[in-house]
Scaffold this motif. Structure first.
Motif, mmCIF file in Angstrom:
data_model
loop_
_atom_site.group_PDB
_atom_site.id
_atom_site.type_symbol
_atom_site.label_atom_id
_atom_site.label_comp_id
_atom_site.label_asym_id
_atom_site.label_seq_id
_atom_site.Cartn_x
_atom_site.Cartn_y
_atom_site.Cartn_z
ATOM 1 N N VAL A 12 0.865 -1.188 0.000
ATOM 2 C CA VAL A 12 0.000 0.000 0.000
ATOM 3 C C VAL A 12 0.899 1.235 0.000
ATOM 4 N N SER A 13 0.635 2.165 -0.894
ATOM 5 C CA SER A 13 1.523 3.315 -1.067
ATOM 6 C C SER A 13 0.842 4.626 -0.651
ATOM 7 N N ASP A 14 1.501 5.706 -0.983
ATOM 8 C CA ASP A 14 1.161 7.061 -0.508
ATOM 9 C C ASP A 14 -0.311 7.453 -0.625
ATOM 10 N N ILE B 140 -2.854 7.335 2.351
ATOM 11 C CA ILE B 140 -2.727 8.169 3.550
ATOM 12 C C ILE B 140 -3.818 9.242 3.594
ATOM 13 N N ARG B 141 -4.512 9.297 4.717
ATOM 14 C CA ARG B 141 -5.618 10.227 5.004
ATOM 15 C C ARG B 141 -6.865 9.943 4.171
ATOM 16 N N CYS B 142 -6.900 8.792 3.482
ATOM 17 C CA CYS B 142 -8.095 8.399 2.719
ATOM 18 C C CYS B 142 -8.718 7.157 3.340
ATOM 19 N N LYS B 143 -7.984 6.027 3.249
ATOM 20 C CA LYS B 143 -8.431 4.785 3.882
ATOM 21 C C LYS B 143 -9.837 4.396 3.426
ATOM 22 N N CYS C 140 -9.102 -0.419 -5.157
ATOM 23 C CA CYS C 140 -8.742 0.856 -4.520
ATOM 24 C C CYS C 140 -9.074 2.035 -5.442
ATOM 25 N N PRO C 141 -9.949 2.927 -4.975
ATOM 26 C CA PRO C 141 -10.353 4.044 -5.832
ATOM 27 C C PRO C 141 -9.243 5.062 -6.092
ATOM 28 N N VAL C 142 -8.160 4.988 -5.308
ATOM 29 C CA VAL C 142 -7.051 5.927 -5.525
ATOM 30 C C VAL C 142 -5.775 5.219 -5.985
ATOM 31 N N ASN C 143 -5.923 3.972 -6.420
ATOM 32 C CA ASN C 143 -4.789 3.215 -6.984
ATOM 33 C C ASN C 143 -3.564 3.203 -6.073
ATOM 34 N N ALA C 144 -3.811 2.940 -4.794
ATOM 35 C CA ALA C 144 -2.712 2.964 -3.824
ATOM 36 C C ALA C 144 -1.922 1.662 -3.778
ATOM 37 N N ASP D 236 -12.525 13.192 5.680
ATOM 38 C CA ASP D 236 -12.046 14.141 4.659
ATOM 39 C C ASP D 236 -11.244 13.446 3.558
ATOM 40 N N ALA D 237 -11.541 12.160 3.342
ATOM 41 C CA ALA D 237 -10.815 11.382 2.329
ATOM 42 C C ALA D 237 -10.872 12.040 0.955
ATOM 43 N N ASP D 238 -12.016 12.535 0.576
ATOM 44 C CA ASP D 238 -12.145 13.094 -0.773
ATOM 45 C C ASP D 238 -11.297 14.352 -0.960
ATOM 46 N N GLU D 239 -11.017 15.036 0.147
ATOM 47 C CA GLU D 239 -10.155 16.221 0.048
ATOM 48 C C GLU D 239 -8.684 15.843 -0.105
ATOM 49 N N TRP D 240 -8.327 14.629 0.321
ATOM 50 C CA TRP D 240 -6.925 14.203 0.299
ATOM 51 C C TRP D 240 -6.607 13.249 -0.839
ATOM 52 N N LYS D 241 -7.607 12.783 -1.553
ATOM 53 C CA LYS D 241 -7.371 11.681 -2.491
ATOM 54 C C LYS D 241 -6.487 12.057 -3.668
ATOM 55 N N ASP D 242 -6.456 13.312 -4.036
ATOM 56 C CA ASP D 242 -5.639 13.709 -5.179
ATOM 57 C C ASP D 242 -4.297 14.311 -4.783
ATOM 58 N N LYS D 243 -4.039 14.378 -3.470
ATOM 59 C CA LYS D 243 -2.754 14.922 -3.013
ATOM 60 C C LYS D 243 -1.679 13.833 -3.089
ATOM 61 N N THR D 244 -0.440 14.255 -3.266
ATOM 62 C CA THR D 244 0.680 13.320 -3.332
ATOM 63 C C THR D 244 1.697 13.657 -2.243
ATOM 64 N N ASN D 245 2.639 12.755 -2.066
ATOM 65 C CA ASN D 245 3.692 12.963 -1.055
ATOM 66 C C ASN D 245 3.120 13.293 0.327
ATOM 67 N N LYS D 246 2.272 12.379 0.799
ATOM 68 C CA LYS D 246 1.569 12.600 2.064
ATOM 69 C C LYS D 246 2.256 11.940 3.251
#
Ligand code: F3S
Length: 108
Positions: free
Chosen positions: A4-6, A9-12, A49-53, A92-102
């Motif tokens: 599981v990668s970056d 984080i903050r999505c789960k 995984c909806p965010v390809n983690a 607040d997963a949807d606010e963090w889903k497109d962020k990188t380097n978390k």
């Protein structure tokens, strides 16, 4: 193993755990990891995984290689427990889903 990668984080989102045949996901406060000793490399979690983690270890992007050790270390960290059933994503997963380097946001 799979890793599981970056993006987690903050999505789960936890869609991944429902399909795991060997229950190898471990849950921390704001990320899941995969127990490398339990994962059988079936890969069924990857498309869930909806965010390809999630990646097979050998397919990890070069900027995500540090997550191999993070998954291995956190698998047995205090308070990290097996998770086998999907639950609500973090509020607040949807606010963090497109962020990188978390990584600085990871609560261990
Ligand atoms: Fe994380 Fe994706 Fe699973 S966000 S909890 S790896 S579905």
């Amino acid at each position: 193993t799979h890793v599981v990668s970056d993006s987690c984080i903050r999505c789960k989102y936890t869609d991944c755990v429902d399909v795991c045949p060997v229950d190898c996901f471990r849950e921390g406060p704001n990320m899941l990891v995969i127990d490398p000793d339990e994962c059988i490399d079936c890969a069924v979690c990857i498309p869930e995984c909806p965010v390809n983690a999630i990646y097979a270890e050998e397919d990890l992007p070069s900027d995500q290689l540090h997550f191999i050790k993070i998954n291995a270390d956190l698998t047995s960290a205090p308070g990290w427990k097996s998770i086998t059933k999907r639950k609500e994503a973090l509020p607040d997963a949807d606010e963090w889903k497109d962020k990188t380097n978390k990584l600085s946001e990871l609560v261990r």
